[in-house]
Scaffold this motif. Structure first.
Motif, PDB file in Angstrom:
ATOM      1  N   MET A   1       0.841  -1.183   0.000  1.00  0.00           N
ATOM      2  CA  MET A   1       0.000   0.000   0.000  1.00  0.00           C
ATOM      3  C   MET A   1       0.883   1.242   0.000  1.00  0.00           C
ATOM      4  N   ILE A   2       0.417   2.273  -0.702  1.00  0.00           N
ATOM      5  CA  ILE A   2       1.099   3.553  -0.697  1.00  0.00           C
ATOM      6  C   ILE A   2       0.144   4.615  -0.169  1.00  0.00           C
ATOM      7  N   ARG A   3       0.710   5.740   0.190  1.00  0.00           N
ATOM      8  CA  ARG A   3      -0.089   6.902   0.578  1.00  0.00           C
ATOM      9  C   ARG A   3       0.271   8.030  -0.355  1.00  0.00           C
ATOM     10  N   VAL A   4      -0.727   8.793  -0.717  1.00  0.00           N
ATOM     11  CA  VAL A   4      -0.510   9.933  -1.589  1.00  0.00           C
ATOM     12  C   VAL A   4      -0.952  11.173  -0.825  1.00  0.00           C
ATOM     13  N   LEU A   5      -0.021  12.111  -0.674  1.00  0.00           N
ATOM     14  CA  LEU A   5      -0.295  13.374  -0.007  1.00  0.00           C
ATOM     15  C   LEU A   5      -0.481  14.436  -1.090  1.00  0.00           C
ATOM     16  N   ILE A   6      -1.669  15.013  -1.124  1.00  0.00           N
ATOM     17  CA  ILE A   6      -1.984  16.056  -2.105  1.00  0.00           C
ATOM     18  C   ILE A   6      -2.145  17.361  -1.341  1.00  0.00           C
ATOM     19  N   GLU A   7      -1.325  18.324  -1.710  1.00  0.00           N
ATOM     20  CA  GLU A   7      -1.320  19.612  -1.017  1.00  0.00           C
ATOM     21  C   GLU A   7      -1.837  20.683  -1.971  1.00  0.00           C
ATOM     22  N   ARG A   8      -2.824  21.441  -1.490  1.00  0.00           N
ATOM     23  CA  ARG A   8      -3.402  22.521  -2.299  1.00  0.00           C
ATOM     24  C   ARG A   8      -3.575  23.773  -1.453  1.00  0.00           C
ATOM     25  N   HIS A   9      -3.495  24.914  -2.088  1.00  0.00           N
ATOM     26  CA  HIS A   9      -3.758  26.183  -1.406  1.00  0.00           C
ATOM     27  C   HIS A   9      -4.844  26.906  -2.183  1.00  0.00           C
ATOM     28  N   ILE A  10      -5.915  27.246  -1.468  1.00  0.00           N
ATOM     29  CA  ILE A  10      -7.100  27.824  -2.092  1.00  0.00           C
ATOM     30  C   ILE A  10      -7.009  29.344  -2.080  1.00  0.00           C
ATOM     31  N   ALA A  11      -7.428  29.949  -3.166  1.00  0.00           N
ATOM     32  CA  ALA A  11      -7.497  31.403  -3.244  1.00  0.00           C
ATOM     33  C   ALA A  11      -8.525  31.919  -2.228  1.00  0.00           C
ATOM     34  N   GLU A  12      -8.268  33.087  -1.695  1.00  0.00           N
ATOM     35  CA  GLU A  12      -9.132  33.706  -0.688  1.00  0.00           C
ATOM     36  C   GLU A  12     -10.575  33.784  -1.172  1.00  0.00           C
ATOM     37  N   SER A  13     -11.498  33.459  -0.308  1.00  0.00           N
ATOM     38  CA  SER A  13     -12.957  33.541  -0.490  1.00  0.00           C
ATOM     39  C   SER A  13     -13.557  32.419  -1.355  1.00  0.00           C
ATOM     40  N   LEU A  14     -12.738  31.501  -1.850  1.00  0.00           N
ATOM     41  CA  LEU A  14     -13.270  30.421  -2.676  1.00  0.00           C
ATOM     42  C   LEU A  14     -13.431  29.106  -1.910  1.00  0.00           C
ATOM     43  N   GLU A  15     -13.257  29.138  -0.601  1.00  0.00           N
ATOM     44  CA  GLU A  15     -13.296  27.927   0.207  1.00  0.00           C
ATOM     45  C   GLU A  15     -14.588  27.123   0.053  1.00  0.00           C
ATOM     46  N   PRO A  16     -15.774  27.745   0.129  1.00  0.00           N
ATOM     47  CA  PRO A  16     -17.006  26.938   0.031  1.00  0.00           C
ATOM     48  C   PRO A  16     -17.130  26.194  -1.302  1.00  0.00           C
ATOM     49  N   VAL A  17     -16.822  26.858  -2.394  1.00  0.00           N
ATOM     50  CA  VAL A  17     -16.910  26.225  -3.711  1.00  0.00           C
ATOM     51  C   VAL A  17     -15.841  25.141  -3.829  1.00  0.00           C
ATOM     52  N   TYR A  18     -14.650  25.435  -3.330  1.00  0.00           N
ATOM     53  CA  TYR A  18     -13.566  24.454  -3.359  1.00  0.00           C
ATOM     54  C   TYR A  18     -13.976  23.189  -2.598  1.00  0.00           C
ATOM     55  N   GLU A  19     -14.544  23.363  -1.410  1.00  0.00           N
ATOM     56  CA  GLU A  19     -14.965  22.221  -0.585  1.00  0.00           C
ATOM     57  C   GLU A  19     -15.907  21.313  -1.354  1.00  0.00           C
ATOM     58  N   GLU A  20     -16.884  21.909  -1.998  1.00  0.00           N
ATOM     59  CA  GLU A  20     -17.866  21.129  -2.755  1.00  0.00           C
ATOM     60  C   GLU A  20     -17.191  20.348  -3.885  1.00  0.00           C
ATOM     61  N   ARG A  21     -16.348  21.002  -4.648  1.00  0.00           N
ATOM     62  CA  ARG A  21     -15.697  20.362  -5.793  1.00  0.00           C
ATOM     63  C   ARG A  21     -14.663  19.324  -5.355  1.00  0.00           C
ATOM     64  N   SER A  22     -13.904  19.620  -4.317  1.00  0.00           N
ATOM     65  CA  SER A  22     -12.874  18.662  -3.878  1.00  0.00           C
ATOM     66  C   SER A  22     -13.523  17.406  -3.294  1.00  0.00           C
ATOM     67  N   ARG A  23     -14.668  17.576  -2.645  1.00  0.00           N
ATOM     68  CA  ARG A  23     -15.400  16.420  -2.125  1.00  0.00           C
ATOM     69  C   ARG A  23     -15.853  15.524  -3.276  1.00  0.00           C
ATOM     70  N   LYS A  24     -16.258  16.146  -4.370  1.00  0.00           N
ATOM     71  CA  LYS A  24     -16.690  15.394  -5.549  1.00  0.00           C
ATOM     72  C   LYS A  24     -15.533  14.550  -6.105  1.00  0.00           C
ATOM     73  N   ILE A  25     -14.347  15.122  -6.132  1.00  0.00           N
ATOM     74  CA  ILE A  25     -13.184  14.379  -6.633  1.00  0.00           C
ATOM     75  C   ILE A  25     -12.893  13.186  -5.729  1.00  0.00           C
ATOM     76  N   LEU A  26     -12.915  13.402  -4.418  1.00  0.00           N
ATOM     77  CA  LEU A  26     -12.656  12.302  -3.487  1.00  0.00           C
ATOM     78  C   LEU A  26     -13.731  11.218  -3.620  1.00  0.00           C
ATOM     79  N   GLN A  27     -14.985  11.621  -3.777  1.00  0.00           N
ATOM     80  CA  GLN A  27     -16.068  10.643  -3.949  1.00  0.00           C
ATOM     81  C   GLN A  27     -15.863   9.804  -5.202  1.00  0.00           C
ATOM     82  N   ARG A  28     -15.396  10.416  -6.267  1.00  0.00           N
ATOM     83  CA  ARG A  28     -15.132   9.678  -7.505  1.00  0.00           C
ATOM     84  C   ARG A  28     -13.924   8.761  -7.352  1.00  0.00           C
ATOM     85  N   ALA A  29     -12.904   9.237  -6.621  1.00  0.00           N
ATOM     86  CA  ALA A  29     -11.703   8.419  -6.401  1.00  0.00           C
ATOM     87  C   ALA A  29     -12.050   7.143  -5.642  1.00  0.00           C
ATOM     88  N   VAL A  30     -13.010   7.235  -4.722  1.00  0.00           N
ATOM     89  CA  VAL A  30     -13.422   6.076  -3.921  1.00  0.00           C
ATOM     90  C   VAL A  30     -13.806   4.900  -4.813  1.00  0.00           C
TER      91      VAL A  30
END
Length: 95
Positions: A1-30
């Motif tokens: 097994m491996i672990r993958v660390l993904i590091e991202r920095h979000i532009a100011e004020s875009l956190e809510p939209v980022y959260e929604e979209r990043s959750r979608k990516i993780l759900q698809r990765a599952v």
């Protein structure tokens, strides 16, 4: 097994939209072959600094997902919200 660390920095004020979209990516990765588990973490000193730690059965499984058209399509929505390039580190147990 491996672990993958993904590091991202979000532009100011875009956190809510980022959260929604990043959750979608993780759900698809599952559903991707070889995905074991994943979690998202926030830097306590910088709430716009995010980390995803994902466990994959093998590096080949991760590379297949990373290079997939599905991930590229989903990332196309996420990249404009980041103010720095995504940093990916593939980790394995020592020894």
């Amino acid at each position: 097994m491996i672990r993958v660390l993904i590091e991202r920095h979000i532009a100011e004020s875009l956190e809510p939209v980022y959260e929604e979209r990043s959750r979608k990516i993780l759900q698809r990765a599952v559903s991707a072959p070889g995905f074991v588990s994943g979690e998202t973490l926030v830097d306590t000193d910088d709430p716009n600094h995010r980390f995803t730690l994902a466990n994959w059965r093998s590096e080949a499984d991760w590379q297949r997902w990373y290079g997939s058209d599905e991930r590229k399509y989903l990332m196309a929505e996420l990249v404009p919200m980041m103010d720095r390039d995504e940093v990916i580190t593939v980790l394995q147990h020592a020894g």
